[in-house]
Design an enzyme around this catalytic site. Structure first.
Site, PDB file in Angstrom:
ATOM      1  N   CYS A  34     -22.577 -15.912 -13.568  1.00 34.74           N
ATOM      2  CA  CYS A  34     -23.452 -15.243 -14.534  1.00 34.74           C
ATOM      3  C   CYS A  34     -23.807 -16.143 -15.709  1.00 34.74           C
ATOM      4  CB  CYS A  34     -22.824 -13.943 -15.049  1.00 34.74           C
ATOM      5  SG  CYS A  34     -21.232 -14.160 -15.873  1.00 34.74           S
TER       6      CYS A  34
ATOM      7  N   HIS B 167     -29.965 -21.189 -30.047  1.00 29.84           N
ATOM      8  CA  HIS B 167     -30.853 -20.039 -30.163  1.00 29.84           C
ATOM      9  C   HIS B 167     -32.252 -20.370 -29.658  1.00 29.84           C
ATOM     10  CE1 HIS B 167     -28.095 -18.540 -33.619  1.00 29.84           C
ATOM     11  NE2 HIS B 167     -27.689 -18.082 -32.457  1.00 29.84           N
TER      12      HIS B 167
END
EC number: 2.7.3.9
Length: 554
Positions: free
Chosen positions: A479, A182
């Site tokens: 991606c 994160h």
């Protein structure tokens, strides 16, 4: 100058004073609960207060940061957590019972891996905040800052990272974490230089002046004037490059689409206003993961219209629901699995629940018709040509003429010639492709070296997929976040990738890097990287051969 080295996960340089995030304080002694019902009510109130505050924080954010903080709020409201607290109150006081329940949950999440393991930091943060409320202590987290600071912690929860003000937080350093943590994701999106896996960083005292280089992973104590000057010049050059615009292309005109990764409508508005050529990855999980029942076709279509509208006639590539055992859905629970990362997730879940896929495809077709957008859909976790064919036919039948697949599984990369015969395009998810190629869990920070996208074996997988694209005349994009690394972007172009999708903030540097090299030079860089015998050697081979104007800025 003393230098510590970690893993650079968000580029840029800065100088500031150390602001240490203190570890949680030990709990005081408590007597076993004399009134378990009342104490359980106190714990429930504390957890709800934490959830309410996290909701308030999430409402001020957008994109992945908002989703991550909202997920933490959902953990605080998990009835199972409160039930676990109740089982300990016969032998413990409320704070210790909460601590024990959180610890038990954390062990279970870690063992489950995948999405659950990603939530362990959130879970521990929720527990620490609720404990502070129960004990009347100050809330844990980042201390009050009064000037440019480099925040150093063992790890950071999204609730801490997401609200950091770049005017005060000029850098982030953690001893834990990994490339997809994160901290790494949010810091990159907010443009804050960040380093993870920096062992020994917590030994640096508060207030010490340090320099951080999020590209090289260097943390320098008391940097001298030469270090500071060099980094300032680098930052100025990067600022000039950020003004570059236009389609992605090599110096001799070979076109490479530069696209954005987005996760919700707020992301779409930001990316739609940016100089990108469309969207290479729209992650659609946000509508589903927090829902107690499947979103209706109408609900989905309305949200997809919001996402598609900002892009006009630019293509938007949509990844269908990537959920399953490691990203559990309340309304599509297929039961526990011993290894969720290898279980019924992505397309495998959709095969079990065709109604969920059909509803999503119907909603996307309606949104495309309403907006006139060029919508391309792709399925995650595809392993075989049969799966690719099944999904492509289903998408076409739903009124979506362009359908492709994600190549995240080595089997799909190795058999790309066959997979791409039956589908319209492919996009490489390099994070999962590295995880499965190297048999290394993305959530284990200590394995970050194996997950390095420069691993030659991972590049071989990319090359195999691109060979399949060339043989079938089908486009192959990337991606994964490696597309946003300027040097890696050159290698991917040389391997035959047609499009690169990344965080919007990374597009200008990649655009400029491409413009400094010919297509043939990109091919030569790709050959050099694949010829290396380690990730470090592959990076060095490319760094030593690429344009010095580029490498001087990295």
């Amino acid at each position: 100058m003393r230098t510590l080295t970690g893993l650079g996960v968000s580029g840029g340089t800065a100088i500031g004073v150390v602001a240490l995030v203190a570890p949680p304080q030990p709990l005081p002694d408590e007597q076993p609960s004399s009134d378990p019902t009342a104490d359980l009510s106190r714990v429930a109130s504390a957890l709800e207060t934490v959830a309410t505050r996290l909701d308030a924080t999430a409402s001020l954010l957008d994109g992945d940061a908002a989703d991550m903080v909202a997920a933490a709020a959902a953990i605080a409201r998990d009835p199972g957590l409160l039930e676990a607290v109740g089982t300990h109150l016969s032998t413990m006081g409320p704070a210790h019972a909460l601590h024990a329940a959180v610890g038990g949950y954390a062990e279970e999440f870690t063992e489950l891996g995948g999405y659950f393991a990603e939530r362990v930091t959130d879970l521990l943060d929720v527990g620490a905040r609720a404990e502070a409320l129960l004990l009347g202590r100050p809330m844990p987290g980042v201390p009050e800052l009064h000037g440019p600071s480099v925040v150093i912690a063992h790890d950071l929860a999204p609730a801490d990272t997401a609200v950091m003000d770049p005017a005060f937080v000029v850098g982030i350093v953690t001893e834990a974490g990994g490339r997809t943590s994160h901290t790494a994701i949010i810091a990159s999106q907010r443009g804050i230089p960040a380093i993870v896996q920096a062992k020994g960083a917590l030994d640096i005292p508060d207030g010490v002046r340090v320099g951080i280089d999020g590209d090289t992973g260097e943390l320098v104590l008391d940097p001298d004037e030469a270090w500071s000057t060099a980094r300032e010049e680098k930052q100025l050059a990067r600022a000039r490059i950020s003004q570059c615009s236009g389609p992605g292309a090599t110096s001799d005109g070979h076109h490479v689409l530069l696209l954005a990764n987005i996760g919700n409508a707020a992301d779409a508005e930001l990316a739609g206003a940016a100089d990108v050529e469309g969207v290479g990855l729209f992650r659609t999980e946000f509508l589903h993961l927090s829902a107690t029942q499947a979103p209706t076709v109408e609900e989905q279509a309305a949200e997809y219209v919001r996402v598609l509208t900002p892009f006009g006639d630019r293509p938007v590539t949509v990844r269908t629901l990537d959920a399953g055992a490691d990203k559990p859905l309340a309304f599509a629970d297929l039961g526990p699995e011993p290894n969720p990362a290898l279980g019924r997730r992505g397309l495998r879940l959709m095969v079990e629940r065709e109604d969920l896929l059909d509803d999503q495809l119907t909603a996307l077709a309606r949104a495309a018709a309403e907006t006139g957008a060029l919508v391309k859909v792709m399925a995650p976790m595809v392993s075989t040509a049969r799966e690719a064919d099944w999904f492509t036919r289903r998408a076409h039948a739903a009124g979506l003429p362009v359908a492709g697949v994600m190549i995240e599984v080595p089997a799909a990369a190795l058999r790309a010639h066959h997979v791409l015969r039956v589908t319209d395009f492919a996009s490489l998810g390099t994070n999962d492709l590295a995880q499965y190629t190297m048999a290394a869990d993305r959530m284990v920070g200590e394995l970050s070296a194996l997950l390095d996208p420069w691993q030659p074996a991972v590049l071989d997988m990319v090359a195999a997929a691109c060979e399949g694209g060339s043989a079938t005349g089908k486009a192959v994009g990337v991606c994964g976040e490696s597309a946003g690394d300027p040097l890696m972007a050159l290698v991917l172009t040389g391997l035959g990738v047609n499009s690169l999708s990344m965080s919007v903030q990374r597009v200008p540097m990649v655009r400029w890097a491409l413009s400094q090299h010919t297509a043939q030079e990109c091919v030569q860089l790709a050959v050099a990287a694949r010829s290396a015998d380690s990730a470090e050697a592959a990076l060095e081979a490319v760094r030593s051969t690429a344009s010095t104007e580029l490498t001087d800025l990295l």
